[in-house]
Design a protein around this motif. Structure first.
Motif, PDB file in Angstrom:
ATOM      1  N   GLY A  54      51.255  43.926  34.883  1.00  0.00           N
ATOM      2  CA  GLY A  54      49.853  43.544  34.721  1.00  0.00           C
ATOM      3  C   GLY A  54      49.437  43.542  33.263  1.00  0.00           C
ATOM      4  O   GLY A  54      48.721  42.639  32.803  1.00  0.00           O
ATOM      5  N   TYR A  55      49.902  44.529  32.511  1.00  0.00           N
ATOM      6  CA  TYR A  55      49.576  44.582  31.085  1.00  0.00           C
ATOM      7  C   TYR A  55      50.288  43.470  30.307  1.00  0.00           C
ATOM      8  O   TYR A  55      49.728  42.918  29.357  1.00  0.00           O
ATOM      9  CB  TYR A  55      49.932  45.953  30.507  1.00  0.00           C
ATOM     10  N   VAL A  56      51.511  43.149  30.695  1.00  0.00           N
ATOM     11  CA  VAL A  56      52.212  42.031  30.050  1.00  0.00           C
ATOM     12  C   VAL A  56      51.456  40.722  30.307  1.00  0.00           C
ATOM     13  O   VAL A  56      51.233  39.921  29.391  1.00  0.00           O
ATOM     14  CB  VAL A  56      53.669  41.922  30.555  1.00  0.00           C
ATOM     15  N   GLY A 375      33.963  27.913  21.417  1.00  0.00           N
ATOM     16  CA  GLY A 375      34.725  29.139  21.219  1.00  0.00           C
ATOM     17  C   GLY A 375      34.115  30.306  21.968  1.00  0.00           C
ATOM     18  O   GLY A 375      34.819  31.101  22.599  1.00  0.00           O
ATOM     19  N   ALA A 376      32.782  30.430  21.908  1.00  0.00           N
ATOM     20  CA  ALA A 376      32.098  31.498  22.646  1.00  0.00           C
ATOM     21  C   ALA A 376      32.296  31.328  24.144  1.00  0.00           C
ATOM     22  O   ALA A 376      32.541  32.295  24.880  1.00  0.00           O
ATOM     23  CB  ALA A 376      30.609  31.491  22.304  1.00  0.00           C
ATOM     24  N   PHE A 377      32.187  30.090  24.614  1.00  0.00           N
ATOM     25  CA  PHE A 377      32.383  29.751  26.025  1.00  0.00           C
ATOM     26  C   PHE A 377      33.783  30.154  26.484  1.00  0.00           C
ATOM     27  O   PHE A 377      33.961  30.811  27.527  1.00  0.00           O
ATOM     28  CB  PHE A 377      32.177  28.237  26.157  1.00  0.00           C
ATOM     29  N   ASN A 378      34.788  29.807  25.690  1.00  0.00           N
ATOM     30  CA  ASN A 378      36.152  30.134  26.069  1.00  0.00           C
ATOM     31  C   ASN A 378      36.461  31.608  25.829  1.00  0.00           C
ATOM     32  O   ASN A 378      37.353  32.176  26.467  1.00  0.00           O
ATOM     33  CB  ASN A 378      37.145  29.254  25.305  1.00  0.00           C
ATOM     34  N   PHE A 379      35.730  32.257  24.909  1.00  0.00           N
ATOM     35  CA  PHE A 379      35.889  33.693  24.704  1.00  0.00           C
ATOM     36  C   PHE A 379      35.513  34.468  25.961  1.00  0.00           C
ATOM     37  O   PHE A 379      36.277  35.310  26.446  1.00  0.00           O
ATOM     38  CB  PHE A 379      35.030  34.160  23.531  1.00  0.00           C
ATOM     39  N   ILE A 380      34.339  34.161  26.502  1.00  0.00           N
ATOM     40  CA  ILE A 380      33.903  34.852  27.722  1.00  0.00           C
ATOM     41  C   ILE A 380      34.839  34.506  28.876  1.00  0.00           C
ATOM     42  O   ILE A 380      35.243  35.372  29.656  1.00  0.00           O
ATOM     43  CB  ILE A 380      32.454  34.483  28.084  1.00  0.00           C
ATOM     44  N   GLY A 381      35.208  33.226  28.975  1.00  0.00           N
ATOM     45  CA  GLY A 381      36.158  32.847  30.011  1.00  0.00           C
ATOM     46  C   GLY A 381      37.489  33.535  29.828  1.00  0.00           C
ATOM     47  O   GLY A 381      38.139  33.946  30.792  1.00  0.00           O
ATOM     48  N   GLY A 382      37.906  33.687  28.564  1.00  0.00           N
ATOM     49  CA  GLY A 382      39.180  34.330  28.271  1.00  0.00           C
ATOM     50  C   GLY A 382      39.220  35.806  28.615  1.00  0.00           C
ATOM     51  O   GLY A 382      40.307  36.373  28.800  1.00  0.00           O
ATOM     52  N   LEU A 383      38.044  36.434  28.707  1.00  0.00           N
ATOM     53  CA  LEU A 383      38.026  37.841  29.104  1.00  0.00           C
ATOM     54  C   LEU A 383      38.626  38.030  30.493  1.00  0.00           C
ATOM     55  O   LEU A 383      39.157  39.100  30.809  1.00  0.00           O
ATOM     56  CB  LEU A 383      36.592  38.381  29.073  1.00  0.00           C
ATOM     57  N   ALA A 384      38.532  36.988  31.316  1.00  0.00           N
ATOM     58  CA  ALA A 384      39.165  37.054  32.644  1.00  0.00           C
ATOM     59  C   ALA A 384      40.663  37.253  32.499  1.00  0.00           C
ATOM     60  O   ALA A 384      41.292  37.933  33.321  1.00  0.00           O
ATOM     61  CB  ALA A 384      38.875  35.781  33.441  1.00  0.00           C
ATOM     62  N   GLY A 385      41.250  36.666  31.465  1.00  0.00           N
ATOM     63  CA  GLY A 385      42.679  36.823  31.238  1.00  0.00           C
ATOM     64  C   GLY A 385      43.067  38.236  30.843  1.00  0.00           C
ATOM     65  O   GLY A 385      44.230  38.627  30.986  1.00  0.00           O
ATOM     66  N   ILE A 386      42.104  39.005  30.340  1.00  0.00           N
ATOM     67  CA  ILE A 386      42.345  40.411  30.015  1.00  0.00           C
ATOM     68  C   ILE A 386      42.146  41.280  31.254  1.00  0.00           C
ATOM     69  O   ILE A 386      42.984  42.110  31.604  1.00  0.00           O
ATOM     70  CB  ILE A 386      41.392  40.881  28.896  1.00  0.00           C
ATOM     71  N   VAL A 387      41.024  41.079  31.908  1.00  0.00           N
ATOM     72  CA  VAL A 387      40.602  41.970  32.992  1.00  0.00           C
ATOM     73  C   VAL A 387      41.399  41.746  34.275  1.00  0.00           C
ATOM     74  O   VAL A 387      41.908  42.700  34.887  1.00  0.00           O
ATOM     75  CB  VAL A 387      39.091  41.786  33.269  1.00  0.00           C
ATOM     76  N   VAL A 388      41.505  40.490  34.690  1.00  0.00           N
ATOM     77  CA  VAL A 388      42.037  40.175  36.027  1.00  0.00           C
ATOM     78  C   VAL A 388      43.486  40.629  36.232  1.00  0.00           C
ATOM     79  O   VAL A 388      43.793  41.281  37.239  1.00  0.00           O
ATOM     80  CB  VAL A 388      41.858  38.685  36.344  1.00  0.00           C
ATOM     81  N   PRO A 389      44.427  40.324  35.316  1.00  0.00           N
ATOM     82  CA  PRO A 389      45.810  40.747  35.577  1.00  0.00           C
ATOM     83  C   PRO A 389      45.969  42.262  35.671  1.00  0.00           C
ATOM     84  O   PRO A 389      46.737  42.764  36.503  1.00  0.00           O
ATOM     85  CB  PRO A 389      46.579  40.200  34.360  1.00  0.00           C
ATOM     86  N   ILE A 390      45.232  43.004  34.827  1.00  0.00           N
ATOM     87  CA  ILE A 390      45.332  44.462  34.856  1.00  0.00           C
ATOM     88  C   ILE A 390      44.730  45.023  36.136  1.00  0.00           C
ATOM     89  O   ILE A 390      45.325  45.882  36.802  1.00  0.00           O
ATOM     90  CB  ILE A 390      44.642  45.079  33.621  1.00  0.00           C
ATOM     91  N   VAL A 391      43.546  44.531  36.499  1.00  0.00           N
ATOM     92  CA  VAL A 391      42.900  45.005  37.724  1.00  0.00           C
ATOM     93  C   VAL A 391      43.795  44.744  38.938  1.00  0.00           C
ATOM     94  O   VAL A 391      43.990  45.618  39.792  1.00  0.00           O
ATOM     95  CB  VAL A 391      41.522  44.336  37.912  1.00  0.00           C
ATOM     96  N   GLY A 393      47.018  44.394  38.921  1.00  0.00           N
ATOM     97  CA  GLY A 393      48.169  45.291  38.832  1.00  0.00           C
ATOM     98  C   GLY A 393      47.914  46.639  39.479  1.00  0.00           C
ATOM     99  O   GLY A 393      48.772  47.189  40.181  1.00  0.00           O
ATOM    100  N   TYR A 394      46.724  47.187  39.242  1.00  0.00           N
ATOM    101  CA  TYR A 394      46.378  48.470  39.865  1.00  0.00           C
ATOM    102  C   TYR A 394      46.072  48.311  41.352  1.00  0.00           C
ATOM    103  O   TYR A 394      46.441  49.171  42.176  1.00  0.00           O
ATOM    104  CB  TYR A 394      45.173  49.088  39.151  1.00  0.00           C
TER     105      TYR A 394
END
Length: 433
Positions: A54-56, A375-391, A393-394
């Motif tokens: 998930g972290y990878v 960039g701001a639009f894709n920044f907020i959208g990109g947060l899903a790429g941080i949160v979702v895989p880790i969540v 994984g757990y």
């Protein structure tokens, strides 16, 4: 002379450029998602747990999201031809090197570096389309290049699975990287902005410009241009309408990220499918998403040309798409492979319908700050790429994938709420002084 007549008599070089952006998006997503195909073998070879995997998966999102705003600024300031060639070559090198490492830390670092180099890519895509297409064709153009992420993966997923079967997961990364390096060179030699494109006809150039295309770097006169300041940055975050778009993009990204990361693992480990067979089944939702995004874009432009309001023409496909994405939860209630794939395909079809959301940046962002707002639009959208895989994984660590699908479906419902109640009237934002 009508715009339609002008369009018929003009050259159509803008479609050549659109084809180039389409191929670039296919390669972009190939290098993002090949790790999802490699994950099953990689976990066993290197000895990674689901949480570590998930972290990878998430590492790409850390840098990709955080650098979206700088990436948007860079897209506004640097020549598209040079910028895109450079970042494509760099992320392709990082992709290739992934096939040469054997540690959790190295994978994290390389995935994060790919996020760095891909960060300006979607603001740049949007800027290219804003330059090359009039407003009444822009949703279709965005739909075409956005569909690259789905069509490419629909047809490439079985190919990627086959490559890994013959060359291993390391060979998969090396071959992917080489493809990207070749295309980076092609982009440099062939891409030009409209005013610099030698073979474009005067009529096509006029057609694009009269239709609202920003045929130069932007349509702000040279004497009106100024260096970036912090007030520009503030403008991207002080409007309710833009926050509605940002939240919607996060929710859209959550479903996409699931399919780009955990989906093959879900089929192999949690549904018990054969690895090669999973490659063909995994292509079905991507193909559904491809048809969804094309239907959305061309229907949206058709409604605009028929005189329907911008709200109806642009927002309806996205709202319907977000609702359909909640169907992913249905896979929790069946043991049939057919119905599992059906629910997932309907959900990803809905995600495709909603994927023309970039049209709102072209239509609503302050004119001088399209790259920054993108960039701001894709920044907020990109947060899903941080949160979702880790969540995820757990959530799946104990072997049950049901909570993960409830999680994705709930976020899709939030996206429906955001576009319905927060975005409001679709109109160009004039910055506050």
């Amino acid at each position: 002379m009508t715009d339609l007549h002008l369009n018929e008599k003009s050259s159509r070089k803008r479609y050549n450029i659109l084809a180039m952006v389409f191929i670039t998006v296919v390669i972009n997503y190939l290098d993002r998602s090949n790790i999802s195909v490699a994950a099953f073998a990689m976990k066993e070879d290197i000895g990674l747990s689901n949480v570590q995997m998930g972290y990878v998966f998430s590492a790409f999102g850390w840098t990709y999201a955080c650098l979206q705003i700088p990436g948007g600024i860079i897209a506004d300031k640097f020549p598209t031809r040079i910028l895109y060639s450079l970042i494509m070559a760099l992320w392709s090198v990082a992709t290739l090197i992934q096939g040469m490492v054997s540690s959790f830390a190295a994978l994290i670092g390389l995935r994060a570096s790919i996020g760095v180099f891909e960060a300006p890519s979607y603001p740049t895509n949007n800027l290219v389309v804003t330059k090359w297409f009039p407003e009444n064709e822009r949703a279709s153009a965005i739909a075409v290049y956005t569909s690259g992420q789905f069509l490419g993966l629909a047809f490439l997923t079985p190919v990627l699975v086959a490559i890994q079967s013959y060359f291993g997961w390391r060979g998969l990364f090396i071959i992917s990287g080489i493809i990207g390096l070749v295309w980076a060179a092609i982009w440099y030699f062939f891409y030009r902005d409209p005013k610099d494109y030698k073979s474009i006809s005067k009529k096509e150039l006029e057609y694009i410009e009269k239709g609202g295309g920003l045929i130069g770097k932007n349509d702000v006169k040279k004497e009106e241009r100024k260096k970036f300041d912090w007030n520009d940055f503030k403008q991207a975050f002080i409007y309710r309408k833009l926050w509605g778009l940002y939240i919607g993009q996060f929710c859209l990204g959550a479903t996409t990220i699931f399919f780009l990361t955990w989906f093959p693992t879900y089929l192999v480990e949690f549904r018990g499918l054969d690895f090669l067979k999973s490659g063909f089944l995994a292509s079905i939702p991507f193909l559904a998403a491809f048809f969804g995004v094309l239907l959305s874009g061309f229907t949206s432009d058709y409604l605009i040309k028929k005189g329907y309001s911008v709200e109806i023409s642009r927002k309806t496909p996205i709202i319907i798409g977000m609702l359909l994405s909640t169907c992913i939860i249905g896979a929790n209630y069946t043991d049939s492979t057919f119905f599992v794939i059906l629910f997932l395909a309907v959900a990803f079809f809905g995600n495709g319908l909603a994927s023309i959301a970039w049209i709102f940046i072209s239509l609503m962002a302050p004119k001088k700050l399209i790259g920054l707002t993108g960039g701001a639009f894709n920044f907020i959208g990109g947060l899903a790429g941080i949160v979702v895989p880790i969540v995820i994984g757990y959530l799946v660590e104990d072997g049950d994938f049901s909570p993960a699908l409830f999680f994705i479906g709930g976020i899709a419902l939030l996206g429906f709420i955001s576009y319905t109640f927060i975005v409001g009237k679709v109109e160009r934002i004039v910055p506050k002084k």
